[in-house]
Enzyme design. Structure first.
Site, PDB file in Angstrom:
ATOM      1  N   GLU A   1     -35.560  15.359  27.037  1.00  0.00           N
ATOM      2  CA  GLU A   1     -35.223  15.375  28.531  1.00  0.00           C
ATOM      3  C   GLU A   1     -35.417  17.159  28.949  1.00  0.00           C
ATOM      4  OE1 GLU A   1     -33.428  11.873  26.779  1.00  0.00           O
ATOM      5  OE2 GLU A   1     -33.098  13.992  25.867  1.00  0.00           O
TER       6      GLU A   1
ATOM      7  N   LYS B   1     -13.656   8.574  14.531  1.00  0.00           N
ATOM      8  CA  LYS B   1     -12.449   9.029  15.138  1.00  0.00           C
ATOM      9  C   LYS B   1     -11.055   8.373  13.938  1.00  0.00           C
ATOM     10  CE  LYS B   1     -14.716   7.762  19.595  1.00  0.00           C
ATOM     11  NZ  LYS B   1     -14.752   6.817  20.963  1.00  0.00           N
TER      12      LYS B   1
END
Length: 542
Positions: free
Chosen positions: A324, A434
């Site tokens: 991008e 996590k």
């Protein structure tokens, strides 16, 4: 008052006139091919005439299904400068993705390497390829193929004149297109305007970018089908430097040979390429005296790799970007006021993704939408904007809403920024582990593991855990001379990781594999490992 439109055409014009004898060298299936800039310019204009004659006009897409070579570079300048759009297709994508991309882009002409005919023929679907009016095989004779209508490249351009009157184009004219690899769904198309590619080229040339000069010999190993080979065909031409293209499926021996024979001063590619070259050099020896720097991107460069090349007199320059972003975003140059740091501190800076390239802005945003401080500890998602950063995806309004915030591209990378402004990617948002309410960086663990002498490659994924939510599991490829079994190796890894990280970062399991799966752009593909080991109890009864 505004200046003249910013387009790609002056780059070729300047190279031909100031450096007509400079070389464009290619390794091809037909052998080494040498052209001067003067000859390269003539052939590019012949191609422009040929494309125009088969009906390529404003906005029409010219697709390539090719490796890195001089013919591909000619398309880089011919297609966009006649008002068309260069559309590079990754030949390593699954057939269904290739079909989707060609149909979505509505390509008019498709150029394919002889060595890639088989995967393109396997992907061919009459409905998906309905827009393609001409196939061109990148060779000097036509091999047997089921594609039609088809011709070989040299016959395609041979009858045309080397004079061509380039049209004056608006800088907002679409000039390029590349699709993301589509690891989380259908590939997303990114369009590049003339101005975007011009701006990216100028930023790349600066010392704060890649610092390319006319005395350089540039070998892009990063594929030309992936984000324009990081813009190197454009920036090398703009500088008037020598091009060296490694051709189809180069192995480490091919790359080393080109470095030695052509005097390559700068090259670029993903870390796995340079790990392979390093292993070749260690086993066979090589003369790398011409090589000054390697630009490494695509995934994090292990600090150990940086050190080993430094011992060989080669600087590793860590860079980061995205499809991008055309793609360059950061480069890990050492700031002048940090030159007195110890070697270890300098290596640590070089191993980060680096400093933002001039012309871009960034912010790092936490879960509450607040910017995090530059302290090297607090982290958040990296947002970037600038003249060569897209603000939308091609025909994908659903993705636009999720990935953009006004002019800002939300990269999906979780990063920290230290007090000196060096950005470090902690993880992709989807890959961060996590555990017990705390975050563990799989990227940092991977770099630490690959610094071990007995590890060739390593990747780390989070595995669900009843108590801690997730725990890290390491998948490692041992070196050929590694003699430890998995139990001994796990103990060794625990001690090795504990040198730099707390105990709770230590992988709960170490799995030996033959090879880390790669995406179509050479990055580690954790999704494959997650799927392959989904039904296995990697953590035991813990």
């Amino acid at each position: 008052m505004g200046g003249y439109d910013q387009t790609l055409r002056p780059f070729l014009w300047r190279a031909e006139r100031l450096h007509p004898g400079q070389e464009v060298v290619s390794r091809t299936h037909e052998g080494i091919v040498r052209n001067t800039y003067a000859e390269f310019g003539d052939r590019t204009r012949q191609l422009a005439n040929a494309l125009e004659d088969v009906g390529v006009g404003d906005g029409d897409r010219v697709a390539t299904f090719c490796w890195n070579h001089h013919r591909h570079a000619e398309v880089y300048f011919a297609a966009p400068n006649i008002g068309g759009q260069l559309h590079t297709i990754n030949p390593l994508l699954p057939a269904e993705h290739v079909q989707y991309i060609v149909e979505n882009a509505q390509d008019k002409v498709l150029l394919v390497d002889q060595s890639l005919l088989e995967p393109l023929e396997a992907a061919y679907d009459e409905e998906a390829f309905a827009s393609v009016e001409q196939f061109v095989v990148m060779s000097s004779s036509l091999p047997e193929t089921s594609l039609e209508p088809v011709t070989d490249y040299e016959s395609f351009i041979d009858e045309y004149d080397s004079e061509y009157d380039w049209p004056e184009l608006d800088e907002d004219t679409p000039a390029g297109m590349c699709y993301t690899s589509g690891t989380t769904g259908k590939p997303k198309g990114v369009e590049y305007t003339q101005k975007m590619l011009w701006s990216h080229t100028m930023a790349s040339l600066t010392p704060q970018g890649l610092g390319i000069e006319e005395t350089d010999v540039i070998m892009p190993v990063v594929p030309m089908f992936h984000v324009n080979a990081w813009g190197l065909p454009f920036s090398t031409t703009a500088a008037g430097a020598k091009h060296v293209y490694p051709g189809p499926s180069p192995d480490p021996a091919d790359l080393v040979s080109l470095i030695e024979d052509e005097g390559v001063t700068m090259t670029a590619g993903v870390p796995t390429v340079w790990l392979g070259v390093l292993e070749y050099v260690e086993n066979h020896g090589a003369d790398l005296s011409s090589l000054e720097r390697i630009i490494i991107g695509g995934s994090a460069a292990p600090e150990s790799l940086i050190k080993k090349y430094d011992d060989l007199g080669v600087e590793v320059v860590h860079a980061w970007g995205m499809t991008e972003m055309s793609p360059l975003g950061t480069v890990a140059h050492l700031k002048a006021d940090l030159e007195d740091l110890s070697p270890e501190e300098q290596y640590a800076k070089q191993a980060k993704q680096g400093l933002i390239v001039p012309g871009l802005e960034f912010r790092v945003v936490d879960d509450d939408g607040e910017e995090v401080p530059w302290n090297g500890d607090d982290f958040g998602e990296l947002w970037i904007r600038g003249p060569w950063v897209t603000d939308s995806y091609f025909k994908r309004p659903d993705a636009n809403e999720a990935d953009f915030e006004g002019s800002w591209l939300k990269t999906g990378d979780v990063v920290t920024v230290d007090e000196d402004g060096y950005i470090q990617i902690v993880d992709r948002a989807k890959d961060v582990i996590k555990s017990g309410g705390e975050w563990i960086s799989s990227v940092e663990l991977e770099n630490k593991l690959m610094a071990h002498d007995a590890v060739s490659e390593a990747t780390v994924v989070g595995v669900p855990h009843e108590k801690w939510q997730e725990r890290p599991v390491a998948f490692v490829v041992p070196t050929d001379d590694a003699e430890m079994d998995e139990a001994e190796f796990h103990e060794e890894i625990e001690s090795f990781v504990a040198e730099d990280y707390p105990n709770w970062w230590t992988p709960d399991a170490v799995v030996h594999i033959d090879e880390v799966p790669k995406t179509a752009t050479g990055k580690f593909d954790k999704k494959v490992l997650r799927e392959e080991y989904a039904d296995e109890d990697l953590l035991g009864d813990d």
